[in-house]
Design a protein around this motif. Structure first.
Motif, short mmCIF file in Angstrom:
data_model
loop_
_atom_site.label_atom_id
_atom_site.label_comp_id
_atom_site.label_asym_id
_atom_site.label_seq_id
_atom_site.Cartn_x
_atom_site.Cartn_y
_atom_site.Cartn_z
N ARG A 243 25.96 52.46 67.34
CA ARG A 243 24.59 53.60 66.91
C ARG A 243 25.63 54.70 66.16
O ARG A 243 26.48 55.13 66.68
CB ARG A 243 23.94 54.60 67.90
CG ARG A 243 23.46 55.86 67.63
CD ARG A 243 21.98 56.33 68.66
NE ARG A 243 23.24 56.63 69.80
CZ ARG A 243 23.10 57.88 69.71
NH1 ARG A 243 23.62 58.57 68.64
NH2 ARG A 243 24.26 58.18 71.19
N LYS A 244 25.37 54.93 64.85
CA LYS A 244 26.10 55.69 64.00
C LYS A 244 26.22 57.12 64.82
O LYS A 244 24.89 58.07 65.23
CB LYS A 244 25.47 55.60 62.48
CG LYS A 244 26.33 56.14 61.58
CD LYS A 244 26.17 56.22 60.24
CE LYS A 244 26.69 56.80 58.86
NZ LYS A 244 26.41 57.10 57.62
N GLY A 246 24.92 60.74 64.36
CA GLY A 246 24.03 61.96 64.23
C GLY A 246 22.78 61.01 63.53
O GLY A 246 21.57 61.90 63.86
N THR A 247 22.85 59.71 64.36
CA THR A 247 21.55 59.28 64.07
C THR A 247 21.07 59.04 65.86
O THR A 247 21.92 58.63 66.62
CB THR A 247 21.32 57.12 63.35
OG1 THR A 247 22.73 56.84 64.51
CG2 THR A 247 22.50 57.65 62.21
N SER A 248 19.83 57.77 65.83
CA SER A 248 19.08 57.18 67.05
C SER A 248 19.45 56.43 67.68
O SER A 248 18.53 56.23 68.81
CB SER A 248 17.90 58.67 67.58
OG SER A 248 17.04 58.34 66.34
N THR A 249 19.80 55.66 66.25
CA THR A 249 18.52 53.93 66.72
C THR A 249 19.98 53.22 66.75
O THR A 249 20.98 53.46 65.76
CB THR A 249 17.80 54.08 65.84
OG1 THR A 249 17.04 54.86 65.70
CG2 THR A 249 17.40 52.17 65.23
N TYR A 250 20.11 51.82 68.27
CA TYR A 250 21.14 51.60 67.97
C TYR A 250 20.80 50.28 67.21
O TYR A 250 19.71 50.02 66.57
CB TYR A 250 21.04 51.02 69.24
CG TYR A 250 22.52 51.85 70.58
CD1 TYR A 250 23.57 51.12 70.21
CD2 TYR A 250 22.16 52.68 71.13
CE1 TYR A 250 24.72 52.44 70.73
CE2 TYR A 250 22.83 53.57 71.70
CZ TYR A 250 24.03 53.36 71.53
OH TYR A 250 25.35 54.23 72.53
N THR A 251 21.71 49.53 66.59
CA THR A 251 21.71 47.70 65.29
C THR A 251 22.20 46.66 66.72
O THR A 251 23.68 47.06 66.52
CB THR A 251 21.84 48.65 63.78
OG1 THR A 251 21.27 49.86 62.86
CG2 THR A 251 22.16 47.03 63.28
N GLY A 274 31.16 56.13 66.02
CA GLY A 274 29.47 55.84 66.33
C GLY A 274 30.00 55.58 68.00
O GLY A 274 30.63 56.12 68.73
#
Length: 299
Positions: A243-244, A246-251, A274
């Protein structure tokens, strides 16, 4: 091993020796409901087997030891899964509708009802779990009520073995103490009783230069109900996710498999600041779990 020992007795004649509960106990049904419910189940099955083939519902044929109670159950709702660790008590709430004859006084101290779950077949369960206390019921008409009760599980007391993990069936019963009348109904729903899982991660080096390799290590483990410890879950697919900042979603970056001891190791290229984590999707016997993300600063 309170309940497992009781289940063994259910299949034998010794179960009937404990059926008679003095009326004096009616004022204190909550303190012994778990045991009384198991005895009621034993009585129901003994009487039912003696008189008719199992139909999925037992209102019991009358015998010298047990009297049929005019009660049936429906609309049972239970959690899709019950996650059980190694030491802490787990309680799972069950709701259901109870329909009864006009001659059954559900407000009497002599009356009790509650849910239960069982592993294996209804006729010959390998294990059963009840609640510590009777369900509470609210009348919705003169012959129906909505009821709410718990299934209480004590893993540290030997109530479960590892083979118990998986799908269980749910039922409900009712009993009166003064005349040993009982009603019991299985096959009202299903739930999974699962071995609680843990997962962790450590990503590094910290900090790391852009374009270099980030290595994440961790361990997937689950509860062992036979020694009350956590052991590695072997050969399971686990996703490495990022998860980068400043973002909220894991890839998902890749999938790796746990080794013989549940250990995990995965590498990836450092691109952004991240969080790295492992994610396990779960199985029938073991619930899904995500590790808490580990932050890595990229320079």
């Amino acid at each position: 091993m309170r309940i497992r020992a009781t289940v063994a007795a259910v299949t034998g004649a010794l179960a009937l020796s404990a059926l008679a509960v003095p009326a004096a106990q009616a004022a204190d049904t909550s303190s012994s409901f778990r045991t009384d419910a198991a005895k009621a189940f034993a009585a129901a099955h003994t009487a039912h087997t003696a008189h008719t083939a199992h139909s999925g519902i037992t209102a019991f044929s009358t015998s010298a030891d047990t009297t049929a109670l005019d009660v049936t159950f429906s609309n049972l709702k239970i959690a899709a899964a019950i996650k059980v660790g190694t030491t802490n008590k787990v309680a799972s709430t069950v709701t259901y509708t109870m329909t009864h004859g006009s001659d059954v006084d559900i407000t009497s101290d002599d009356f009790a009802t509650g849910p239960y779950i069982y592993k294996g077949s209804y006729d010959s369960p390998s294990n059963m779990l009840f609640g510590d206390y009777p369900a509470t019921c609210t009348a919705t008409s003169s012959t129906t009520a909505t009821c709410k009760g718990d299934i209480d599980i004590y893993p540290a007391e030997g109530e479960l073995i590892n083979a118990d993990a998986g799908t269980w069936s749910a039922g409900a019963l009712a009993l009166t103490y003064s005349n040993s009348a009982e009603a019991d109904q299985g096959g009202l729903g299903t739930t999974k009783v699962q071995r609680y899982s843990t997962l962790n991660v450590n990503a590094g080096p910290e900090p790391v230069y852009k374009g270099k390799t980030v290595t994440s290590t961790g361990k997937l483990a689950r509860a062992n109900w036979e020694d009350n410890k956590y052991h590695g879950y072997t050969n399971q697919p686990v996703k490495l996710q990022f998860r980068k900042a400043g973002t909220s979603t894991y890839t998902t970056v890749k999938t790796v498999y746990s080794d013989l001891y549940g250990n995990l190791k995965a590498t990836a290229t450092a691109t952004y600041d991240g969080y790295w984590r492992f994610s396990f999707a779960g199985t029938t016997t073991t619930p899904a779990v995500n590790a808490v993300g580990d932050y890595v600063d990229v320079r």
